[in-house]
Write a protein that holds these residues in place. Structure first.
Motif, PDB file in Angstrom:
ATOM      1  N   ALA A  78       0.821  -1.212   0.000  1.00  0.00           N
ATOM      2  CA  ALA A  78       0.000   0.000   0.000  1.00  0.00           C
ATOM      3  C   ALA A  78       0.853   1.259   0.000  1.00  0.00           C
ATOM      4  N   GLU A  79       1.906   1.240   0.793  1.00  0.00           N
ATOM      5  CA  GLU A  79       2.776   2.409   0.857  1.00  0.00           C
ATOM      6  C   GLU A  79       3.428   2.685  -0.492  1.00  0.00           C
ATOM      7  N   LYS A  80       3.728   1.631  -1.250  1.00  0.00           N
ATOM      8  CA  LYS A  80       4.282   1.807  -2.597  1.00  0.00           C
ATOM      9  C   LYS A  80       3.256   2.452  -3.532  1.00  0.00           C
ATOM     10  N   GLU A  81       1.979   2.274  -3.209  1.00  0.00           N
ATOM     11  CA  GLU A  81       0.896   2.869  -4.011  1.00  0.00           C
ATOM     12  C   GLU A  81       0.477   4.242  -3.482  1.00  0.00           C
ATOM     13  N   GLY A  82       1.166   4.723  -2.462  1.00  0.00           N
ATOM     14  CA  GLY A  82       0.844   6.043  -1.909  1.00  0.00           C
ATOM     15  C   GLY A  82      -0.308   6.017  -0.921  1.00  0.00           C
ATOM     16  N   LEU A  83      -0.658   4.839  -0.424  1.00  0.00           N
ATOM     17  CA  LEU A  83      -1.746   4.716   0.550  1.00  0.00           C
ATOM     18  C   LEU A  83      -1.167   4.686   1.956  1.00  0.00           C
ATOM     19  N   SER A  84      -1.861   5.292   2.891  1.00  0.00           N
ATOM     20  CA  SER A  84      -1.359   5.334   4.257  1.00  0.00           C
ATOM     21  C   SER A  84      -1.568   3.993   4.960  1.00  0.00           C
ATOM     22  N   LYS A  85      -0.688   3.734   5.884  1.00  0.00           N
ATOM     23  CA  LYS A  85      -0.760   2.515   6.700  1.00  0.00           C
ATOM     24  C   LYS A  85      -2.102   2.455   7.426  1.00  0.00           C
ATOM     25  N   ASP A  86      -2.522   3.573   8.018  1.00  0.00           N
ATOM     26  CA  ASP A  86      -3.780   3.601   8.769  1.00  0.00           C
ATOM     27  C   ASP A  86      -4.983   3.280   7.889  1.00  0.00           C
ATOM     28  N   TYR A  87      -4.968   3.786   6.676  1.00  0.00           N
ATOM     29  CA  TYR A  87      -6.062   3.534   5.734  1.00  0.00           C
ATOM     30  C   TYR A  87      -6.184   2.037   5.449  1.00  0.00           C
ATOM     31  N   VAL A  88      -5.072   1.411   5.137  1.00  0.00           N
ATOM     32  CA  VAL A  88      -5.065  -0.009   4.793  1.00  0.00           C
ATOM     33  C   VAL A  88      -5.430  -0.851   6.011  1.00  0.00           C
ATOM     34  N   LEU A  89      -4.883  -0.517   7.160  1.00  0.00           N
ATOM     35  CA  LEU A  89      -5.210  -1.275   8.372  1.00  0.00           C
ATOM     36  C   LEU A  89      -6.687  -1.153   8.717  1.00  0.00           C
ATOM     37  N   SER A  90      -7.249   0.018   8.509  1.00  0.00           N
ATOM     38  CA  SER A  90      -8.667   0.220   8.766  1.00  0.00           C
ATOM     39  C   SER A  90      -9.530  -0.628   7.829  1.00  0.00           C
ATOM     40  N   LEU A  91      -9.195  -0.611   6.545  1.00  0.00           N
ATOM     41  CA  LEU A  91      -9.943  -1.424   5.582  1.00  0.00           C
ATOM     42  C   LEU A  91      -9.846  -2.912   5.911  1.00  0.00           C
TER      43      LEU A  91
ATOM     44  N   ASP B 165      -9.105  -4.317   8.726  1.00  0.00           N
ATOM     45  CA  ASP B 165      -9.765  -4.649   9.983  1.00  0.00           C
ATOM     46  C   ASP B 165     -11.200  -5.093   9.689  1.00  0.00           C
ATOM     47  N   ILE B 166     -11.869  -4.359   8.822  1.00  0.00           N
ATOM     48  CA  ILE B 166     -13.242  -4.703   8.433  1.00  0.00           C
ATOM     49  C   ILE B 166     -13.260  -6.012   7.647  1.00  0.00           C
ATOM     50  N   ILE B 167     -12.366  -6.153   6.691  1.00  0.00           N
ATOM     51  CA  ILE B 167     -12.337  -7.346   5.839  1.00  0.00           C
ATOM     52  C   ILE B 167     -12.029  -8.594   6.663  1.00  0.00           C
ATOM     53  N   ILE B 168     -11.040  -8.515   7.535  1.00  0.00           N
ATOM     54  CA  ILE B 168     -10.680  -9.677   8.352  1.00  0.00           C
ATOM     55  C   ILE B 168     -11.792  -9.988   9.346  1.00  0.00           C
ATOM     56  N   HIS B 169     -12.376  -8.972   9.949  1.00  0.00           N
ATOM     57  CA  HIS B 169     -13.488  -9.188  10.879  1.00  0.00           C
ATOM     58  C   HIS B 169     -14.631  -9.944  10.184  1.00  0.00           C
ATOM     59  N   GLN B 170     -14.965  -9.521   8.984  1.00  0.00           N
ATOM     60  CA  GLN B 170     -16.035 -10.183   8.231  1.00  0.00           C
ATOM     61  C   GLN B 170     -15.652 -11.623   7.888  1.00  0.00           C
ATOM     62  N   SER B 171     -14.403 -11.835   7.496  1.00  0.00           N
ATOM     63  CA  SER B 171     -13.932 -13.183   7.163  1.00  0.00           C
ATOM     64  C   SER B 171     -14.017 -14.105   8.368  1.00  0.00           C
ATOM     65  N   VAL B 172     -13.583 -13.625   9.527  1.00  0.00           N
ATOM     66  CA  VAL B 172     -13.639 -14.422  10.748  1.00  0.00           C
ATOM     67  C   VAL B 172     -15.088 -14.733  11.107  1.00  0.00           C
ATOM     68  N   SER B 173     -15.965 -13.747  10.996  1.00  0.00           N
ATOM     69  CA  SER B 173     -17.382 -13.966  11.294  1.00  0.00           C
ATOM     70  C   SER B 173     -17.976 -15.039  10.384  1.00  0.00           C
ATOM     71  N   GLU B 174     -17.638 -14.989   9.099  1.00  0.00           N
ATOM     72  CA  GLU B 174     -18.161 -15.973   8.167  1.00  0.00           C
ATOM     73  C   GLU B 174     -17.593 -17.360   8.436  1.00  0.00           C
ATOM     74  N   GLU B 175     -16.306 -17.440   8.783  1.00  0.00           N
ATOM     75  CA  GLU B 175     -15.719 -18.736   9.121  1.00  0.00           C
ATOM     76  C   GLU B 175     -16.360 -19.300  10.384  1.00  0.00           C
ATOM     77  N   GLU B 176     -16.588 -18.461  11.381  1.00  0.00           N
ATOM     78  CA  GLU B 176     -17.232 -18.917  12.619  1.00  0.00           C
ATOM     79  C   GLU B 176     -18.641 -19.418  12.342  1.00  0.00           C
ATOM     80  N   GLU B 177     -19.358 -18.697  11.491  1.00  0.00           N
ATOM     81  CA  GLU B 177     -20.715 -19.117  11.131  1.00  0.00           C
ATOM     82  C   GLU B 177     -20.672 -20.462  10.413  1.00  0.00           C
ATOM     83  N   LEU B 178     -19.727 -20.636   9.528  1.00  0.00           N
ATOM     84  CA  LEU B 178     -19.574 -21.888   8.802  1.00  0.00           C
ATOM     85  C   LEU B 178     -19.276 -23.031   9.771  1.00  0.00           C
TER      86      LEU B 178
END
Length: 114
Positions: free
Chosen positions: A80-93, A95-108
């Motif tokens: 992300a940093e090579k693409e000019g994106l901030s660390k906080d931006y990527v970590l925030s995104l 966080d949501i993606i991983i949270h959703q993935s974990v929720s779906e795996e738990e449901e499964l």
């Protein structure tokens, strides 16, 4: 489609003759195309997460793998940093993606145990 959008966008922007509205339309069309690709990739990621969940269920493995998450985030932040994106931006995104993935795996996992 993406090539024709890029060609139109380049022609409008390079000509200097395009109105602000035409330039904005071209750029916004490209943004929409990019957003649709992101959604497609998120769908692909979700399908892969389900496959991972199936393997974990079959082998009685934990849903969370903190080391894997840490390693993934390090790779993503570097990219992300090579693409000019901030660390906080990527970590925030992610966080949501991983949270959703974990929720779906738990449901499964819970569905298969019932």
């Amino acid at each position: 489609m993406a090539d024709s959008i890029e060609n139109t966008r380049s022609e409008v922007l390079d000509s200097g003759k395009g109105s602000a509205e035409a330039q904005l339309l071209s750029l916004r069309t490209e943004i929409t195309t990019t957003d649709l690709k992101i959604i497609e990739l998120l769908g692909k990621r979700r399908r892969l997460v389900h496959q991972v969940g199936e393997v974990k269920r079959e082998h009685n493995l934990a849903v969370r793998d903190k080391e894997r998450e840490k390693s993934l985030l390090e790779i993503l932040v570097t990219s992300a940093e090579k693409e000019g994106l901030s660390k906080d931006y990527v970590l925030s995104l992610y966080d949501i993606i991983i949270h959703q993935s974990v929720s779906e795996e738990e449901e499964l996992m819970n569905m298969k145990q019932s």
